[in-house]
Motif scaffolding. Sequence first.
Motif, PDB file in Angstrom:
ATOM      1  N   ASP A 137       0.845  -1.195   0.000  1.00 36.39           N
ATOM      2  CA  ASP A 137       0.000   0.000   0.000  1.00 36.39           C
ATOM      3  C   ASP A 137       0.881   1.246   0.000  1.00 36.39           C
ATOM      4  N   LEU A 138       0.883   1.966  -1.110  1.00 42.31           N
ATOM      5  CA  LEU A 138       1.733   3.138  -1.275  1.00 42.31           C
ATOM      6  C   LEU A 138       0.991   4.453  -1.035  1.00 42.31           C
ATOM      7  N   THR A 139      -0.285   4.393  -0.775  1.00 43.69           N
ATOM      8  CA  THR A 139      -1.120   5.598  -0.742  1.00 43.69           C
ATOM      9  C   THR A 139      -0.625   6.644   0.246  1.00 43.69           C
ATOM     10  N   ALA A 140      -0.409   6.262   1.485  1.00 41.56           N
ATOM     11  CA  ALA A 140       0.009   7.236   2.503  1.00 41.56           C
ATOM     12  C   ALA A 140       1.372   7.827   2.170  1.00 41.56           C
ATOM     13  N   TYR A 141       2.297   6.987   1.738  1.00 41.84           N
ATOM     14  CA  TYR A 141       3.648   7.461   1.441  1.00 41.84           C
ATOM     15  C   TYR A 141       3.644   8.430   0.269  1.00 41.84           C
ATOM     16  N   ASN A 142       2.979   8.073  -0.815  1.00 41.93           N
ATOM     17  CA  ASN A 142       3.000   8.905  -2.009  1.00 41.93           C
ATOM     18  C   ASN A 142       2.132  10.153  -1.894  1.00 41.93           C
ATOM     19  N   SER A 143       1.158  10.127  -1.011  1.00 41.73           N
ATOM     20  CA  SER A 143       0.287  11.295  -0.841  1.00 41.73           C
ATOM     21  C   SER A 143       1.053  12.509  -0.336  1.00 41.73           C
ATOM     22  N   GLN A 144       2.080  12.268   0.464  1.00 36.47           N
ATOM     23  CA  GLN A 144       2.847  13.389   1.012  1.00 36.47           C
ATOM     24  C   GLN A 144       3.613  14.152  -0.057  1.00 36.47           C
ATOM     25  N   PHE A 145       3.748  13.564  -1.252  1.00 34.92           N
ATOM     26  CA  PHE A 145       4.445  14.222  -2.346  1.00 34.92           C
ATOM     27  C   PHE A 145       3.480  14.755  -3.406  1.00 34.92           C
ATOM     28  N   GLY A 146       2.202  14.759  -3.073  1.00 32.00           N
ATOM     29  CA  GLY A 146       1.209  15.312  -3.974  1.00 32.00           C
ATOM     30  C   GLY A 146       0.908  14.467  -5.192  1.00 32.00           C
ATOM     31  N   ALA A 147       1.096  13.179  -5.100  1.00 28.36           N
ATOM     32  CA  ALA A 147       0.855  12.292  -6.239  1.00 28.36           C
ATOM     33  C   ALA A 147      -0.621  12.285  -6.623  1.00 28.36           C
ATOM     34  N   LYS A 148      -0.903  12.362  -7.923  1.00 33.72           N
ATOM     35  CA  LYS A 148      -2.281  12.355  -8.415  1.00 33.72           C
ATOM     36  C   LYS A 148      -2.932  11.008  -8.166  1.00 33.72           C
ATOM     37  N   HIS A 149      -2.169   9.941  -8.320  1.00 36.03           N
ATOM     38  CA  HIS A 149      -2.653   8.587  -8.026  1.00 36.03           C
ATOM     39  C   HIS A 149      -1.671   7.936  -7.057  1.00 36.03           C
ATOM     40  N   PRO A 150      -1.769   8.271  -5.773  1.00 37.08           N
ATOM     41  CA  PRO A 150      -0.769   7.811  -4.797  1.00 37.08           C
ATOM     42  C   PRO A 150      -0.733   6.311  -4.593  1.00 37.08           C
ATOM     43  N   GLU A 151      -1.788   5.632  -5.015  1.00 39.01           N
ATOM     44  CA  GLU A 151      -1.819   4.176  -4.851  1.00 39.01           C
ATOM     45  C   GLU A 151      -0.910   3.466  -5.853  1.00 39.01           C
ATOM     46  N   LEU A 152      -0.461   4.192  -6.883  1.00 38.83           N
ATOM     47  CA  LEU A 152       0.361   3.603  -7.923  1.00 38.83           C
ATOM     48  C   LEU A 152       1.845   3.890  -7.710  1.00 38.83           C
ATOM     49  N   LEU A 153       2.673   3.022  -8.246  1.00 36.19           N
ATOM     50  CA  LEU A 153       4.110   3.267  -8.246  1.00 36.19           C
ATOM     51  C   LEU A 153       4.378   4.458  -9.164  1.00 36.19           C
ATOM     52  N   GLN A 154       5.059   5.471  -8.644  1.00 34.82           N
ATOM     53  CA  GLN A 154       5.326   6.674  -9.414  1.00 34.82           C
ATOM     54  C   GLN A 154       6.500   6.466 -10.363  1.00 34.82           C
ATOM     55  N   ASP A 155       6.586   7.289 -11.407  1.00 35.63           N
ATOM     56  CA  ASP A 155       7.669   7.152 -12.374  1.00 35.63           C
ATOM     57  C   ASP A 155       9.040   7.247 -11.714  1.00 35.63           C
ATOM     58  N   TRP A 156       9.169   8.122 -10.721  1.00 36.49           N
ATOM     59  CA  TRP A 156      10.459   8.318 -10.055  1.00 36.49           C
ATOM     60  C   TRP A 156      10.809   7.189  -9.085  1.00 36.49           C
ATOM     61  N   GLN A 157       9.868   6.234  -8.939  1.00 37.04           N
ATOM     62  CA  GLN A 157      10.092   5.080  -8.065  1.00 37.04           C
ATOM     63  C   GLN A 157      10.362   3.800  -8.854  1.00 37.04           C
ATOM     64  N   LYS A 158      10.339   3.872 -10.170  1.00 39.89           N
ATOM     65  CA  LYS A 158      10.444   2.667 -10.983  1.00 39.89           C
ATOM     66  C   LYS A 158      11.898   2.295 -11.279  1.00 39.89           C
ATOM     67  N   THR A 159      12.083   1.060 -11.674  1.00 40.72           N
ATOM     68  CA  THR A 159      13.420   0.529 -11.963  1.00 40.72           C
ATOM     69  C   THR A 159      14.168   1.414 -12.961  1.00 40.72           C
ATOM     70  N   GLY A 160      15.430   1.667 -12.634  1.00 39.65           N
ATOM     71  CA  GLY A 160      16.283   2.462 -13.499  1.00 39.65           C
ATOM     72  C   GLY A 160      16.275   3.938 -13.195  1.00 39.65           C
ATOM     73  N   ALA A 161      15.300   4.406 -12.415  1.00 39.05           N
ATOM     74  CA  ALA A 161      15.227   5.821 -12.071  1.00 39.05           C
ATOM     75  C   ALA A 161      16.378   6.218 -11.161  1.00 39.05           C
ATOM     76  N   ASP A 162      16.784   7.470 -11.258  1.00 40.39           N
ATOM     77  CA  ASP A 162      17.621   8.096 -10.240  1.00 40.39           C
ATOM     78  C   ASP A 162      16.624   8.509  -9.174  1.00 40.39           C
ATOM     79  N   TYR A 163      16.475   7.688  -8.152  1.00 37.06           N
ATOM     80  CA  TYR A 163      15.312   7.705  -7.258  1.00 37.06           C
ATOM     81  C   TYR A 163      14.952   9.106  -6.769  1.00 37.06           C
ATOM     82  N   ALA A 164      13.699   9.486  -7.052  1.00 34.98           N
ATOM     83  CA  ALA A 164      13.133  10.769  -6.612  1.00 34.98           C
ATOM     84  C   ALA A 164      13.834  11.971  -7.229  1.00 34.98           C
ATOM     85  N   MET A 165      14.562  11.746  -8.329  1.00 32.07           N
ATOM     86  CA  MET A 165      15.251  12.844  -9.005  1.00 32.07           C
ATOM     87  C   MET A 165      15.005  12.825 -10.521  1.00 32.07           C
ATOM     88  N   HIS A 166      15.401  11.760 -11.196  1.00 31.72           N
ATOM     89  CA  HIS A 166      15.285  11.670 -12.643  1.00 31.72           C
ATOM     90  C   HIS A 166      14.622  10.356 -13.011  1.00 31.72           C
TER      91      HIS A 166
END
Length: 250
Positions: free
Chosen positions: A133-162
């Motif tokens: 459950d990612l909802t609470a964690y992602n909500s603090q960053f203003g995610a439109k769909h906090p329940e989903l894995l965000q682009d900056w959290q996916k494999t290969g990302a420079d986490y939370a940056m690129h």
Amino acid sequence: MSFVFSCKKEKKEEDKIAVITEKQSEWIYLFDGTSTEGWRGYNGKTLPPGWVVIDSTLTFKTELGLEQDYEGGKDIMYAAEEFDNFELYLEWKLPEGGNSGIFYHVKEGYDGPPVVSPEYQLIDDEGYARIHDLTAYNSQFGAKHPELLQDWQKTGADYAMHVADESQKKLNPIGEWNSSKIIFTPEKVEHWLNGVKLLEFRPWSEDWKKRKNSGKWDNAPDYGKYKTGFIALQDHASPIWFKNIKIKKL
């Protein structure tokens, strides 16, 4: 004449082998499949329980780690040497719902590597949000769909940056091996996955500073500031497997 031709051919083969050997010798193996020499826990003196060598892979076995009486983080780092500019290569695989990461320019004395060190994200892109459950964690960053894995959290990302270029990503199915490469220089950083470049950026640029100060790391003043440090691997409470971990100084 055939004898002369044979000599020339043999000479070319010898030259080719010499070049390959020279290039291979530039690599420093951080893990060669047999020993964990040089590795220890972040802010620790020994390798945390759960991290073992099985079938020539550096493995984190969750159940083994939970059985031990151990306090402290279970992220591990290669502490034998610090690196500044480098090309880092390794192979890895995750289970369903797995999560881990690769850190560089790691410095100790913090709560953990993420608050100080850039991270190449490793995660189950398809299944992680279904299991966790990612909802609470992602909500603090203003995610439109906090329940989903965000682009900056996916494999290969420079986490939370690129974010990684999803159109270029070829991520193998869960349980299969992937290869990752990080190239770091002050002029350019590159993230590669399975032989394809996913992103590049210039460290410490104005764009980099803007991203750092307007997102997850705005309250982490030392994030990404160091220009040399250790290589580290993340324990995120799920099994993970690494092999062929090697680095080349640039």
